[in-house]
Design a protein around this motif. Structure first.
Motif, mmCIF file in Angstrom:
data_model
loop_
_atom_site.group_PDB
_atom_site.id
_atom_site.type_symbol
_atom_site.label_atom_id
_atom_site.label_comp_id
_atom_site.label_asym_id
_atom_site.label_seq_id
_atom_site.Cartn_x
_atom_site.Cartn_y
_atom_site.Cartn_z
ATOM 1 N N SER A 296 0.833 -1.197 0.000
ATOM 2 C CA SER A 296 0.000 0.000 0.000
ATOM 3 C C SER A 296 0.872 1.253 0.000
ATOM 4 O O SER A 296 2.067 1.217 0.308
ATOM 5 C CB SER A 296 -0.905 0.009 1.240
ATOM 6 N N ALA A 297 0.237 2.388 -0.293
ATOM 7 C CA ALA A 297 0.956 3.671 -0.240
ATOM 8 C C ALA A 297 1.457 3.948 1.174
ATOM 9 O O ALA A 297 2.544 4.502 1.364
ATOM 10 C CB ALA A 297 0.038 4.793 -0.714
ATOM 11 N N TRP A 298 0.673 3.543 2.164
ATOM 12 C CA TRP A 298 1.072 3.724 3.571
ATOM 13 C C TRP A 298 2.365 2.978 3.867
ATOM 14 O O TRP A 298 3.273 3.514 4.506
ATOM 15 C CB TRP A 298 -0.067 3.218 4.458
ATOM 16 N N LEU A 299 2.449 1.732 3.396
ATOM 17 C CA LEU A 299 3.637 0.934 3.656
ATOM 18 C C LEU A 299 4.850 1.505 2.913
ATOM 19 O O LEU A 299 5.968 1.505 3.444
ATOM 20 C CB LEU A 299 3.386 -0.521 3.237
ATOM 21 N N ARG A 300 4.612 2.010 1.709
ATOM 22 C CA ARG A 300 5.713 2.615 0.953
ATOM 23 C C ARG A 300 6.258 3.854 1.665
ATOM 24 O O ARG A 300 7.471 4.082 1.699
ATOM 25 C CB ARG A 300 5.243 2.976 -0.459
ATOM 26 N N ARG A 301 5.367 4.647 2.219
ATOM 27 C CA ARG A 301 5.829 5.842 2.943
ATOM 28 C C ARG A 301 6.688 5.456 4.141
ATOM 29 O O ARG A 301 7.711 6.089 4.414
ATOM 30 C CB ARG A 301 4.633 6.694 3.394
ATOM 31 N N ARG A 302 6.281 4.421 4.848
ATOM 32 C CA ARG A 302 7.079 3.952 5.993
ATOM 33 C C ARG A 302 8.451 3.468 5.528
ATOM 34 O O ARG A 302 9.463 3.700 6.209
ATOM 35 C CB ARG A 302 6.344 2.819 6.727
ATOM 36 N N ALA A 303 8.462 2.807 4.386
ATOM 37 C CA ALA A 303 9.735 2.307 3.857
ATOM 38 C C ALA A 303 10.664 3.465 3.486
ATOM 39 O O ALA A 303 11.876 3.414 3.726
ATOM 40 C CB ALA A 303 9.485 1.411 2.650
ATOM 41 N N GLU A 304 10.080 4.502 2.901
ATOM 42 C CA GLU A 304 10.882 5.652 2.478
ATOM 43 C C GLU A 304 11.496 6.386 3.670
ATOM 44 O O GLU A 304 12.590 6.942 3.577
ATOM 45 C CB GLU A 304 10.014 6.612 1.664
ATOM 46 N N THR A 305 10.798 6.395 4.798
ATOM 47 C CA THR A 305 11.308 7.105 5.974
ATOM 48 C C THR A 305 12.111 6.195 6.902
ATOM 49 O O THR A 305 12.574 6.629 7.957
ATOM 50 C CB THR A 305 10.142 7.726 6.772
ATOM 51 N N GLY A 306 12.275 4.923 6.504
ATOM 52 C CA GLY A 306 13.094 4.000 7.295
ATOM 53 C C GLY A 306 12.455 3.553 8.595
ATOM 54 O O GLY A 306 13.151 3.181 9.538
ATOM 55 N N GLU A 307 11.117 3.578 8.664
ATOM 56 C CA GLU A 307 10.439 3.178 9.890
ATOM 57 C C GLU A 307 10.504 1.665 10.098
ATOM 58 O O GLU A 307 10.670 0.897 9.160
ATOM 59 C CB GLU A 307 8.976 3.620 9.865
ATOM 60 N N ARG A 308 10.365 1.269 11.352
ATOM 61 C CA ARG A 308 10.298 -0.130 11.742
ATOM 62 C C ARG A 308 8.983 -0.375 12.475
ATOM 63 O O ARG A 308 8.358 0.552 12.959
ATOM 64 C CB ARG A 308 11.458 -0.487 12.692
ATOM 65 N N PHE A 309 8.585 -1.644 12.535
ATOM 66 C CA PHE A 309 7.411 -1.986 13.332
ATOM 67 C C PHE A 309 7.776 -2.121 14.805
ATOM 68 O O PHE A 309 6.984 -1.805 15.678
ATOM 69 C CB PHE A 309 6.772 -3.272 12.812
ATOM 70 N N HIS A 310 8.980 -2.609 15.067
ATOM 71 C CA HIS A 310 9.466 -2.693 16.445
ATOM 72 C C HIS A 310 10.383 -1.505 16.704
ATOM 73 O O HIS A 310 11.424 -1.376 16.063
ATOM 74 C CB HIS A 310 10.257 -3.988 16.665
ATOM 75 N N PRO A 311 10.036 -0.622 17.609
ATOM 76 C CA PRO A 311 10.931 0.505 17.899
ATOM 77 C C PRO A 311 12.222 0.013 18.531
ATOM 78 O O PRO A 311 12.246 -0.989 19.237
ATOM 79 C CB PRO A 311 10.120 1.345 18.894
#
Length: 719
Positions: free
Chosen positions: A697-712
């Motif tokens: 999804s676009a949401w997941l792509r945005r997270r990928a672009e900003t280098g986010e993780r699911f586990h902090p």
């Protein structure tokens, strides 16, 4: 604060270990440093004739390392050099102890696990408490590691290769008598005699040395290493088959033993720390420790329970439906000491379920899984009935009838008329929205989902589903109930299929789609097992029945669920299997598999005829990625939609509930291990080849672009 209590008695240094803030000692870096400094001083103290190491706490010895510290090290990028140094320090400590030049004994008052046992193995004599709860073991393999303080070298030298390998590879502790038989300890003693016996041995053996430090010593069963015979060879083959390349620790342990036993101890220790560093800096150990130990322990302690509510203990519940699931819930509740009214449409059906439970409990007793008196008491707490009036004293009623909205509405209405006005109500539904079912209940704030997994007595997970109107008080009470059953709760928000059923459905549907793609059924099943799933999608579909897949599809359409919740991706295949071929699954005698009376199940030969196999088959690795990625992608959607609000719940739900491979740490740990950008790229590749269901999804792509993780990442070290 000091971790050691030290005194000298009759020339013997008594070294009492007392790690502050812990009910059981753990092998902290501070404790290692203090022991190292102490033994350096003792070596030059002529007044000290020997040493006894013991626990200054009321029970136990040392229960291993601090797993939270290991997770912190993982997350902050421990290098192989640092990992080797960590292992080398503990190895150096145990080597200093055993070469002290004075006798050193250990008085083991209880648990000696992992580094605790390794420390004891570095002493010349071990006295163990004869209490039944005293346990010795090296469980590191269960967290994806190997003993890094000399355990892979001293244990086989002490008790022999053939006896050491099961302890190292299975990770299961042994009790006092078995420890004595193996030669792990030298004697057993009453708890109050441990120190005196250890001290007496020290005074009587001033020239104590380890066997392997004596000139000319050789392992007693070195010939067992020879290929192709002997325990090491067979264990290598077994480990290779069992791990399917996903779990590196067993093979690393075998390599340590095989390579280390043909050289001197100090060279063997260098071999051990090199393998230890490989495992400690790899993802599998991190994932196993974080999910199966750190996060599971937090869930078991009800970390997600709303605060401010008094803890509840339930004494009486009602269970609606005496089928496999309802009877299973009744069983675990009764074993936990709760009185259960087990209600079905007729008394005969309820009594038949009670009789089945009697047989199951009797088998549990015969296997040594349950004491006879506890089984009798549990059975006596289960009251079969068809009378709703039996719910009159219930504090909680759990509905576990057919996955049919009309049936559930009917039994709910009848229960409401009989149960107390303040009793809670829970549904064991696996797919129907809790908020929808709560509409049939006059107090929706007191309505919640408790999704158990079959077989209930063995499956550790309960998925707690919060409806739109479920109150914090009800959620807190539900958490308390799950803890009372000694199950692990995860918390999810309402959605068709919630979390586990959505992810499980994506796995099964992907297997159906693979069959439609012309992929060989045996290759589909093998790819799932290679990925680490306990069984393939076709086999598990047979177990839950294809008719259930049709029912889920029909009901989702009738209720107007979005198309993606209708499980319609391969519904035509399912209809063909059920309606045309009359093969709905195992209970009906056949599905994707045949089930002959003699011999094991085997894939139905008709599959290849009706779904012809493509001439060019994909690689096993590509199918493996399809199976893992589709489940991880569905899990990410659950986060995006607010069904999952904590990554730990997703990981625990997937590994404990639906068999997602533990080496990954769970569905969201799998994504984090790859890195979100790499996962998105992987899914895009699968989408191009196999369909848009893999498109992120676009949401997941945005997270990928900003280098986010699911586990902090952790912000500070754990205690």
């Amino acid at each position: 604060m000091q971790t050691i209590k030290f005194e000298i008695e009759d020339g013997v240094a008594l070294v009492g270990i007392d790690v502050p803030g812990r009910s059981l000692n753990i092998l902290t870096p501070q404790l290692q440093r203090e022991l190292d400094e102490l033994f350096a001083r003792l070596a030059g103290d002529d007044a000290v004739k020997g040493v006894v190491i013991h626990s200054a706490k009321a029970r136990g010895f040392i229960a291993g390392a601090d797993l939270m510290e290991l997770v912190e090290a993982f997350e902050h990028g421990t290098s192989k050099v640092e990992a080797r140094e960590q292992s080398a320090y503990l190895q150096g400590l145990t080597r200093r102890i055993e070469t002290l030049g004075k006798p050193v004994a250990t008085a083991i008052g209880g648990l000696a696990l992992g580094g605790g046992l390794e420390l004891a193995l570095g002493t010349h004599y071990r006295v163990l408490s004869e209490r039944a709860d005293a346990q010795l073991g090296l469980p590191e393999v269960s967290v994806g590691l190997l003993p890094g303080g000399g355990g892979t070298q001293r244990l086989p030298r002490l008790i022999g290769i053939a006896q050491a390998l099961p302890m190292l590879l299975d990770g299961k502790p042994v009790g006092p008598q078995r420890a004595l038989e193996l030669g792990l300890v030298d004697e057993l003693a009453a708890p109050e005699q441990l120190l005196a016996r250890a001290k007496a041995w020290v005074l009587a053996n001033p020239d104590a040395r380890q066997p392997w430090d004596r000139k000319g010593w050789k392992p007693r069963d070195l010939g067992s290493l020879a290929f192709p015979h002997g325990p090491l060879t067979s264990r290598i083959l077994q480990a290779h088959v069992a791990s399917r390349g996903n779990y590196p620790a067993p093979l690393a342990i075998l390599s340590c033993v095989g390579e280390g036993m043909v050289v001197d101890l100090d060279t063997g220790l260098r071999i051990e720390r090199n393998y230890f560093a490989q495992l400690l800096t790899g993802p599998v150990a991190r994932n196993l420790i974080r999910t199966q130990f750190i996060n599971k322990a937090a869930a078991d302690k009800l970390v997600r329970r709303p605060q401010g509510f008094t803890s509840r203990s339930f004494t009486r519940i009602g269970v609606l439906g005496a089928g496999q699931m309802g009877a299973g819930i009744a069983r675990v509740a009764a074993v936990a000491g709760i009185e259960v009214a087990l209600l079905d449409a007729s008394l005969e059906q309820a009594q038949a379920a009670h009789a089945r439970l009697a047989d199951e409990l009797a088998r549990a007793v015969s296997r040594g899984q349950l004491a006879g008196d506890k089984a009798e008491a549990a059975l006596a707490r289960i009251h079969p009935t068809a009378d709703y009036a039996e719910l009159g004293a219930a504090e909680l009623v759990i509905e576990a009838v057919f996955e049919d909205l009309a049936v559930k509405a009917e039994v709910t209405a009848r229960a409401v008329s009989a149960m107390p006005a303040d009793a809670l109500f829970a549904s064991n539904t696996s797919t129907l929205p809790i908020s929808l079912l709560a509409g049939q209940f006059p107090r929706p704030a007191d309505f919640i989902g408790l999704h158990f997994f079959s077989p209930v007595e063995r499956m550790p997970l309960v998925e707690i589903i919060r409806g739109r109107e479920t109150s914090d008080a009800t959620l807190a009470a539900a958490m308390d109930f799950v803890a009372q059953l000694r199950k692990t709760p995860i918390l999810v928000n309402d959605s068709p299929g919630f979390f586990t059923s959505r992810v499980f459905g994506s796995f099964v549907d992907e297997g159906f789609l693979m069959l439609e793609d012309g992929i060989a059924p045996a290759l589909i099943e093998q790819a799932a097992r290679q990925a680490g799933m306990p069984v393939g999608p076709l086999a598990v579909a047979d177990e839950v029945s294809l008719e259930l897949q049709l029912k889920v599809n029909r009901q989702a359409i009738e209720l107007g669920f979005e198309e993606r919740f209708q499980r319609g991706a391969a519904i035509d295949l399912v209809k063909t299997m059920v309606n045309e071929f009359h093969r709905p699954g195992r209970r009906a005698g056949g599905g994707f598999y045949d089930y002959p009376e003699e011999g094991g199940k085997r894939l139905w030969t008709g599959l290849a005829q009706h779904w012809p196999q493509a001439s060019q088959q994909p690689t096993l690795e590509e199918l493996r990625l399809r199976i893992l990625s589709i489940q991880a992608l569905e899990s990410a959607r659950c986060v995006e939609e607010g069904v999952i609000t904590d990554a730990a719940d997703a990981d625990l739900g997937s590994t404990l509930g639906i068999g997602f491979p533990t080496w990954t740490g769970g569905v969201l740990s799998y994504i984090d291990t790859l890195g979100l950008a790499a996962f998105v790229e992987q899914c895009d590749g699968l989408a191009e080849r196999w369909g848009e269901r893999f498109r992120p999804s676009a949401w997941l792509r945005r997270r990928a672009e900003t280098g986010e993780r699911f586990h902090p990442r952790p912000t500070q070290a754990g205690n």
